[in-house]
Design a protein around this motif. Structure first.
Motif, PDB file in Angstrom:
ATOM      1  N   ARG A   3       0.826  -1.214   0.000  1.00 56.90           N
ATOM      2  CA  ARG A   3       0.000   0.000   0.000  1.00 56.90           C
ATOM      3  C   ARG A   3       0.857   1.259   0.000  1.00 56.90           C
ATOM      4  O   ARG A   3       0.397   2.327   0.389  1.00 56.90           O
ATOM      5  CB  ARG A   3      -0.917   0.004   1.236  1.00 56.90           C
ATOM      6  CG  ARG A   3      -1.993  -1.056   1.185  1.00 56.90           C
ATOM      7  CD  ARG A   3      -3.144  -0.669   0.273  1.00 56.90           C
ATOM      8  NE  ARG A   3      -3.936  -1.829  -0.117  1.00 56.90           N
ATOM      9  CZ  ARG A   3      -4.860  -1.802  -1.061  1.00 56.90           C
ATOM     10  NH1 ARG A   3      -5.096  -0.708  -1.738  1.00 56.90           N
ATOM     11  NH2 ARG A   3      -5.531  -2.893  -1.364  1.00 56.90           N
ATOM     12  N   GLY A   4       2.123   1.130  -0.386  1.00 54.08           N
ATOM     13  CA  GLY A   4       2.989   2.299  -0.430  1.00 54.08           C
ATOM     14  C   GLY A   4       3.457   2.705   0.959  1.00 54.08           C
ATOM     15  O   GLY A   4       3.255   1.998   1.937  1.00 54.08           O
ATOM     16  N   GLU A   6       3.632   5.457   4.203  1.00 49.72           N
ATOM     17  CA  GLU A   6       2.635   6.280   4.891  1.00 49.72           C
ATOM     18  C   GLU A   6       2.776   7.754   4.563  1.00 49.72           C
ATOM     19  O   GLU A   6       1.798   8.490   4.529  1.00 49.72           O
ATOM     20  CB  GLU A   6       2.758   6.064   6.397  1.00 49.72           C
ATOM     21  CG  GLU A   6       1.718   6.819   7.192  1.00 49.72           C
ATOM     22  CD  GLU A   6       1.628   6.318   8.613  1.00 49.72           C
ATOM     23  OE1 GLU A   6       0.624   6.611   9.255  1.00 49.72           O
ATOM     24  OE2 GLU A   6       2.548   5.624   9.076  1.00 49.72           O
ATOM     25  N   ASN A   8       3.476   9.232   1.866  1.00 47.60           N
ATOM     26  CA  ASN A   8       2.947   9.674   0.580  1.00 47.60           C
ATOM     27  C   ASN A   8       1.523  10.137   0.801  1.00 47.60           C
ATOM     28  O   ASN A   8       0.637   9.340   1.080  1.00 47.60           O
ATOM     29  CB  ASN A   8       2.959   8.534  -0.445  1.00 47.60           C
ATOM     30  CG  ASN A   8       4.185   8.610  -1.324  1.00 47.60           C
ATOM     31  OD1 ASN A   8       4.973   9.535  -1.210  1.00 47.60           O
ATOM     32  ND2 ASN A   8       4.333   7.640  -2.204  1.00 47.60           N
ATOM     33  N   GLU A  10      -1.814  12.230  -0.544  1.00 47.57           N
ATOM     34  CA  GLU A  10      -2.535  12.837  -1.657  1.00 47.57           C
ATOM     35  C   GLU A  10      -3.853  13.376  -1.119  1.00 47.57           C
ATOM     36  O   GLU A  10      -4.675  12.628  -0.586  1.00 47.57           O
ATOM     37  CB  GLU A  10      -2.804  11.793  -2.744  1.00 47.57           C
ATOM     38  CG  GLU A  10      -3.418  12.394  -3.985  1.00 47.57           C
ATOM     39  CD  GLU A  10      -3.740  11.314  -5.030  1.00 47.57           C
ATOM     40  OE1 GLU A  10      -4.582  11.590  -5.893  1.00 47.57           O
ATOM     41  OE2 GLU A  10      -3.168  10.217  -4.944  1.00 47.57           O
ATOM     42  N   ARG A  15     -11.235   8.229  -2.315  1.00 50.07           N
ATOM     43  CA  ARG A  15     -11.019   6.784  -2.204  1.00 50.07           C
ATOM     44  C   ARG A  15     -11.608   6.237  -0.899  1.00 50.07           C
ATOM     45  O   ARG A  15     -12.324   5.235  -0.895  1.00 50.07           O
ATOM     46  CB  ARG A  15      -9.521   6.469  -2.268  1.00 50.07           C
ATOM     47  CG  ARG A  15      -8.866   6.783  -3.598  1.00 50.07           C
ATOM     48  CD  ARG A  15      -7.378   6.427  -3.558  1.00 50.07           C
ATOM     49  NE  ARG A  15      -6.679   7.166  -2.519  1.00 50.07           N
ATOM     50  CZ  ARG A  15      -6.108   8.362  -2.706  1.00 50.07           C
ATOM     51  NH1 ARG A  15      -6.154   8.944  -3.895  1.00 50.07           N
ATOM     52  NH2 ARG A  15      -5.490   8.968  -1.703  1.00 50.07           N
ATOM     53  N   ASP A 101      -9.730  -0.425  -5.580  1.00 56.06           N
ATOM     54  CA  ASP A 101      -8.487  -0.433  -6.346  1.00 56.06           C
ATOM     55  C   ASP A 101      -8.761  -0.661  -7.829  1.00 56.06           C
ATOM     56  O   ASP A 101      -8.143  -0.041  -8.701  1.00 56.06           O
ATOM     57  CB  ASP A 101      -7.550  -1.552  -5.858  1.00 56.06           C
ATOM     58  CG  ASP A 101      -6.943  -1.268  -4.485  1.00 56.06           C
ATOM     59  OD1 ASP A 101      -7.043  -0.121  -4.009  1.00 56.06           O
ATOM     60  OD2 ASP A 101      -6.376  -2.210  -3.891  1.00 56.06           O
ATOM     61  N   ARG A 106      -6.436   3.465  -6.043  1.00 54.46           N
ATOM     62  CA  ARG A 106      -5.754   2.583  -5.100  1.00 54.46           C
ATOM     63  C   ARG A 106      -5.649   3.212  -3.720  1.00 54.46           C
ATOM     64  O   ARG A 106      -5.111   4.315  -3.553  1.00 54.46           O
ATOM     65  CB  ARG A 106      -4.367   2.244  -5.642  1.00 54.46           C
ATOM     66  CG  ARG A 106      -3.640   1.216  -4.807  1.00 54.46           C
ATOM     67  CD  ARG A 106      -2.404   0.697  -5.510  1.00 54.46           C
ATOM     68  NE  ARG A 106      -1.773  -0.333  -4.713  1.00 54.46           N
ATOM     69  CZ  ARG A 106      -2.223  -1.583  -4.615  1.00 54.46           C
ATOM     70  NH1 ARG A 106      -3.312  -1.938  -5.265  1.00 54.46           N
ATOM     71  NH2 ARG A 106      -1.601  -2.471  -3.866  1.00 54.46           N
ATOM     72  N   SER A 108      -4.409   4.017   0.016  1.00 55.31           N
ATOM     73  CA  SER A 108      -3.080   4.132   0.611  1.00 55.31           C
ATOM     74  C   SER A 108      -2.987   3.307   1.883  1.00 55.31           C
ATOM     75  O   SER A 108      -3.982   2.797   2.410  1.00 55.31           O
ATOM     76  CB  SER A 108      -2.794   5.603   0.937  1.00 55.31           C
ATOM     77  OG  SER A 108      -3.611   6.022   2.028  1.00 55.31           O
ATOM     78  N   PHE A 109      -1.784   3.239   2.396  1.00 55.91           N
ATOM     79  CA  PHE A 109      -1.500   2.565   3.669  1.00 55.91           C
ATOM     80  C   PHE A 109      -2.366   3.152   4.791  1.00 55.91           C
ATOM     81  O   PHE A 109      -3.036   2.424   5.525  1.00 55.91           O
ATOM     82  CB  PHE A 109      -0.002   2.756   3.969  1.00 55.91           C
ATOM     83  CG  PHE A 109       0.446   2.302   5.324  1.00 55.91           C
ATOM     84  CD1 PHE A 109       0.865   0.999   5.534  1.00 55.91           C
ATOM     85  CD2 PHE A 109       0.496   3.190   6.394  1.00 55.91           C
ATOM     86  CE1 PHE A 109       1.304   0.574   6.789  1.00 55.91           C
ATOM     87  CE2 PHE A 109       0.935   2.778   7.651  1.00 55.91           C
ATOM     88  CZ  PHE A 109       1.337   1.465   7.840  1.00 55.91           C
ATOM     89  N   GLU A 111      -5.056   5.100   4.608  1.00 55.40           N
ATOM     90  CA  GLU A 111      -6.495   4.917   4.345  1.00 55.40           C
ATOM     91  C   GLU A 111      -6.942   3.506   4.727  1.00 55.40           C
ATOM     92  O   GLU A 111      -8.027   3.315   5.293  1.00 55.40           O
ATOM     93  CB  GLU A 111      -6.795   5.188   2.866  1.00 55.40           C
ATOM     94  CG  GLU A 111      -6.726   6.651   2.487  1.00 55.40           C
ATOM     95  CD  GLU A 111      -6.713   6.875   0.983  1.00 55.40           C
ATOM     96  OE1 GLU A 111      -7.073   7.972   0.553  1.00 55.40           O
ATOM     97  OE2 GLU A 111      -6.325   5.951   0.228  1.00 55.40           O
ATOM     98  N   THR A 112      -6.109   2.536   4.432  1.00 53.17           N
ATOM     99  CA  THR A 112      -6.441   1.147   4.766  1.00 53.17           C
ATOM    100  C   THR A 112      -6.561   0.955   6.273  1.00 53.17           C
ATOM    101  O   THR A 112      -7.517   0.355   6.769  1.00 53.17           O
ATOM    102  CB  THR A 112      -5.384   0.198   4.172  1.00 53.17           C
ATOM    103  OG1 THR A 112      -5.312   0.397   2.755  1.00 53.17           O
ATOM    104  CG2 THR A 112      -5.719  -1.253   4.460  1.00 53.17           C
TER     105      THR A 112
END
Length: 430
Positions: A3-4, A6, A8, A10, A15, A101, A106, A108-109, A111-112
């Motif tokens: 999930r990339g 943390e 990062n 946007e 989402r 996704d 997709r 993010s970390f 958001e998940t």
């Protein structure tokens, strides 16, 4: 599933909002106290949770970042989700994550993890959720919740690349958690932030309570292991509240937490003063000026911006009064490193610069060059590994000998604090 990273960020709620929709909007199934601000968010969130739990309510707590285990972020009944439950919650929402996704959005970390928290709290079910923002407010993933109470802790410069170049702009972003008809609990703020927050609250039709006016700290004195507080809240004055945390900033956090719980309560009945005292006695805030060892005293603190570091240093001076203070410092390269070192210089006799376990950690040699500019080369040591740096810091404090009064402050980042707690076996950060 990857999930990339943390950090990062946007700025969009699209989402997470889409995910909440397909999950059946779990974030709307319980009242929420939402906490934003630059410094003091985690401590205030923990205090709110502790008071609510003392009232025999089932509480969900979501905080970030974590010190040691990711599970610390999602707590039920004061404890992190078990490893089994953490995996189970992820697996429950995984098909829905994949659905969003697949639409080219997709998650993010962060958001998940936010979605996992909201889902876990709905499933429990909790009576109240206390939710700390990750960064900012308006576009923070947690802002899909509608907080009945919005708490804004002190705002200062941090995350300027994402949130804006000045305090007023940052305050506008954090004010995004103040929803129509909510109650806004505002910690004392610098004037530019206060003006923005008051305007945003008025636009939302929110009820406002301000520290220093509608509530606040009437008095405090040092006590063994913390401080004794006299608090004025929205409905009552509470005497002789022992808070086992250090510093004026933690007293202010306590006042905000108490006001937030009162604001959530229906009716005009104040909280039972004995309940309030019992709740605050139990408050812990790992990694926030935490004593992790004695002889010499070793403190761990997560301060990572000038506002937070100023509060920490004032608390160290007030509560400990060390004759000699050794710093062990590792910081992220994207922070105001110079600003923090300049605050540390008058307080610290020597500084050991090092790095923490994050890839964002500033290179030791770069940090040392900056530190030597500010401290002078004779007061700076450089050590490549945090464990060895801690050993050196303790050794330098030990050299103070029988006249002692020496302490070690390990600081500069939440990651530094977490790494140090792990190395010094300070226990689970619950």
């Amino acid at each position: 599933m990857e999930r990339g990273v943390e950090w990062n960020f946007e700025p969009t709620l699209d989402r997470i909002a889409a995910l909440m929709d397909v999950l059946g909007s779990p974030q709307h199934s319980y009242p929420v106290i939402h906490v934003a601000g630059t410094n003091g968010k985690s401590s205030t969130t923990r205090m709110i949770e502790t008071i609510l739990r003392e009232r025999n309510l089932r509480v969900g707590r979501f905080t970030s970042p974590h010190l040691i285990s990711m599970r610390e972020r999602i707590c039920l009944d004061g404890a992190p989700l078990s490893e089994e439950r953490f995996v189970e919650v992820y697996e429950d929402i995984a098909p829905y994550l994949e659905m969003i996704d697949a639409q080219g959005r997709r998650l993010s970390f962060f958001e998940t993890l936010t979605a996992m928290a909201f889902a876990a709290f709905a499933d429990a079910p909790v009576d109240v959720a206390v939710i700390e923002t990750g960064m900012g407010g308006s576009f923070d993933a947690t802002n899909v919740a509608d907080g009945a109470v919005a708490v804004i802790t002190p705002i200062s410069l941090d995350h300027v690349d994402y949130l804006g170049p000045d305090i007023a702009t940052i305050a506008g972003e954090k004010a995004g958690i103040i929803k129509p008809g909510a109650t806004a609990i505002l910690a004392q703020q610098e004037l530019p932030a206060a003006e923005v927050l008051m305007r945003k609250a008025a636009e939302a039709g929110a009820t406002v309570a301000r520290e220093g006016l509608e509530f606040g700290v009437l008095g405090r004195e040092l006590a063994v292991g913390g401080q004794l507080l006299h608090l004025k809240s929205l409905k009552e004055t509470y005497e002789e509240v022992l808070l086992p945390l250090y510093g004026a900033h933690q007293a202010s956090n306590a006042a905000c937490a108490l006001a937030a719980v009162e604001a959530l309560s229906v009716g005009d009945e104040p909280l039972d003063p004995e309940l309030v005292r019992q709740a605050f006695l139990q408050v812990r805030s790992p990694g926030r000026l935490e004593v992790v060892r004695r002889g010499p005293t070793v403190l761990v603190d997560a301060a990572h911006n000038p506002g937070g570091m100023q509060a920490t240093l004032e608390a160290v001076h007030e509560s400990f009064g060390f004759a000699k203070l050794i710093g062990v410092v590792a910081m992220f390269a994207d922070k105001d490193v110079r600003g923090i070192l300049e605050l540390l210089e008058p307080m610290m006799d020597e500084i050991v610069v090092t790095r923490n376990s994050s890839p964002r950690s500033m290179d030791v040699d770069e940090l040392a060059v900056l530190a030597e500019e500010i401290f002078g080369p004779d007061r700076v040591r450089r050590v490549g590994r945090l464990d060895e740096a801690i050993d050196m810091g303790i050794g330098l404090a030990d050299e103070a000998g029988e006249f002692g009064g020496a302490g070690v402050l390990i600081t500069g980042s939440v990651v530094t604090a977490g790494d140090a707690r792990l190395l010094l076996k300070a226990g689970e950060a619950t």
